[in-house]
Scaffold this active site. Structure first.
Site, PDB file in Angstrom:
ATOM      1  N   TYR A  45     -24.295   8.857 -11.233  1.00 30.45           N
ATOM      2  CA  TYR A  45     -22.909   8.259 -11.306  1.00 30.45           C
ATOM      3  C   TYR A  45     -23.073   6.859 -11.821  1.00 30.45           C
ATOM      4  O   TYR A  45     -24.410   6.581 -11.540  1.00 30.45           O
ATOM      5  CB  TYR A  45     -22.475   8.432 -10.131  1.00 30.45           C
ATOM      6  N   ARG A 126     -26.470  17.256  -6.023  1.00 28.71           N
ATOM      7  CA  ARG A 126     -25.539  16.664  -6.942  1.00 28.71           C
ATOM      8  C   ARG A 126     -26.220  15.391  -7.150  1.00 28.71           C
ATOM      9  O   ARG A 126     -25.541  14.409  -7.905  1.00 28.71           O
ATOM     10  CB  ARG A 126     -24.075  16.433  -6.194  1.00 28.71           C
ATOM     11  N   HIS A 176     -26.160  10.630   8.243  1.00 25.59           N
ATOM     12  CA  HIS A 176     -24.954  10.950   8.175  1.00 25.59           C
ATOM     13  C   HIS A 176     -24.901  12.366   9.110  1.00 25.59           C
ATOM     14  O   HIS A 176     -24.191  13.308   9.088  1.00 25.59           O
ATOM     15  CB  HIS A 176     -24.068  11.376   7.037  1.00 25.59           C
ATOM     16  N   ASP A 244     -21.635   2.206   4.918  1.00 26.31           N
ATOM     17  CA  ASP A 244     -22.016   3.026   3.716  1.00 26.31           C
ATOM     18  C   ASP A 244     -21.630   2.388   2.636  1.00 26.31           C
ATOM     19  O   ASP A 244     -21.564   3.067   1.418  1.00 26.31           O
ATOM     20  CB  ASP A 244     -21.387   4.589   3.670  1.00 26.31           C
TER      21      ASP A 244
HETATM   22  C1  0GY Z   1     -24.869   7.912   0.908  1.00 22.19           C
HETATM   23  C2  0GY Z   1     -24.111   8.871  -0.056  1.00 22.19           C
HETATM   24  C3  0GY Z   1     -24.319   9.378  -1.188  1.00 22.19           C
HETATM   25  C4  0GY Z   1     -24.944   8.688  -2.221  1.00 22.19           C
HETATM   26  C5  0GY Z   1     -25.989   8.322  -2.030  1.00 22.19           C
HETATM   27  O1  0GY Z   1     -28.216   7.442  -2.901  1.00 22.19           O
HETATM   28  C6  0GY Z   1     -26.819   7.700  -3.216  1.00 22.19           C
HETATM   29  O2  0GY Z   1     -26.584   7.831  -4.464  1.00 22.19           O
HETATM   30  O3  0GY Z   1     -26.573   8.014  -0.906  1.00 22.19           O
HETATM   31  C7  0GY Z   1     -23.557  10.608  -1.601  1.00 22.19           C
HETATM   32  O4  0GY Z   1     -22.896  10.362  -2.617  1.00 22.19           O
HETATM   33  O5  0GY Z   1     -23.140  11.317  -0.673  1.00 22.19           O
HETATM   34  O6  0GY Z   1     -25.443   7.815   1.881  1.00 22.19           O
HETATM   35  O7  0GY Z   1     -24.530   6.765   0.058  1.00 22.19           O
END
Ligand code: 0GY
Length: 289
Positions: A45, A126, A176, A244
């Site tokens: 992303y 992902r 999480h 987060d």
């Molecule tokens: C989070 C969750 C996500 C992403 C990342 O490192 C990251 O890109 O941690 C997610 O997309 O679930 O913990 O920030």
């Protein structure tokens, strides 16, 4: 993937709940700024810039004192943006890096000097192309003794990862809570499986984080609170909490960080629990020198 996404609320509310003095937001990230710290070519992303000034303004707005900045997957294994943010924090931030498993001792020492206290292993398909458990274990064995490992996985991987987690020679933090289905309730199969993992060893911590990712009902995220409060009560010396922010990949939800902070007394209902989750536990892991 050219469009740069915004996943954070533009004007988070002022929470009614006041965190205790010294409270640590133990899970947040920075993005860029991209012209100085480009994103990885493998990023899944492409976010708008969300740099340290924004993060520290949010910290003050929410009544927190410190941040733990976790290297986000969009920056790959180049930890410069995270280190830059820590360096700007006047001692109020520490970090978790993502590293190439071949990393040498001198590079680990540099990260330590820059305020890093752990490395993250991400198992979300992902977000990352591969997650080599054997290589992860090798690097975990070479970490400074006062570091730990942060692991991000989804509930269906828990059993498969159990021996791997058991072999890590430093404390482990689970992002999480391994993303359980909180709508199954506190005694549902996924919360029970997570509790059983916590019983494997007494140095597995968990982040009681991300109601917005785990409970689609929205604020005040009652299913999340019902499932997570008993976990915090039963493992008060192992829980951490974080916003987060800037909420990677949550562009369809834009969680209000003030509402997230107002969740804290619902999952940690006493002053004692709040102090442990927001101050004592993160200070033990991140300001342990
Ligand atoms: C989070 C969750 C996500 C992403 C990342 O490192 C990251 O890109 O941690 C997610 O997309 O679930 O913990 O920030």
């Amino acid at each position: 993937m050219n469009e740069r996404i915004v996943s954070w609320h533009s004007s988070p509310s002022k929470p009614s709940y006041s965190p205790p003095p010294g409270a640590v937001d133990s899970h947040c990230h920075v993005f860029g700024p991209m012209d100085r710290f480009p994103f990885s070519p493998k990023a899944k992303y492409l976010p708008q810039d969300a740099g340290p000034e924004m993060l520290f303004a949010l910290r003050d707005h929410l009544g927190f004192s410190r941040n733990v900045i976790v290297q986000a997957s969009c920056h790959g294994t180049d930890n410069s943006a995270t280190l830059h943010a820590i360096a700007q924090s006047e001692g109020k931030a520490r970090g978790v890096a993502v590293v190439d498993p071949e990393i040498g001792k001198a590079e680990l020492q540099k990260l330590d000097d820059g305020g890093i206290r752990g490395i993250r292993f991400n198992f979300l398909k992902r977000l990352v192309d591969n997650a080599p458990k054997d290589k992860f274990l090798e690097v975990a064995r070479r970490l400074p003794a006062h570091w730990h490992v942060v692991i991000y996985f989804e509930a269906e991987l828990l059993e498969e990862l159990r021996p791997f987690i058991g072999a890590i020679p430093v404390p482990v933090v689970i992002d999480h809570m391994g993303r359980p289905d909180v709508t199954q309730g506190p005694d549902g199969p996924e919360m029970r499986a997570f509790r059983s993992l916590l019983e494997d060893r007494d140095d597995i911590y968990f982040k009681a984080t991300c109601p917005d990712r785990l409970d689609a009902s929205g604020p005040p995220w009652n299913d999340f609170a019902a499932a997570v409060r008993p976990l915090v009560e039963d493992y008060p010396e192992r829980c951490l909490w974080g916003t987060d922010w800037p909420h990677p990949n949550q562009q369809n939800i834009l969680p209000d960080d003030g509402a997230l902070v107002d969740m804290i007394p619902l999952i940690a209902p006493t002053d004692e629990l709040q102090r442990r989750m927001l101050v004592d536990n993160p200070m033990r892991l991140y300001w342990n020198d």
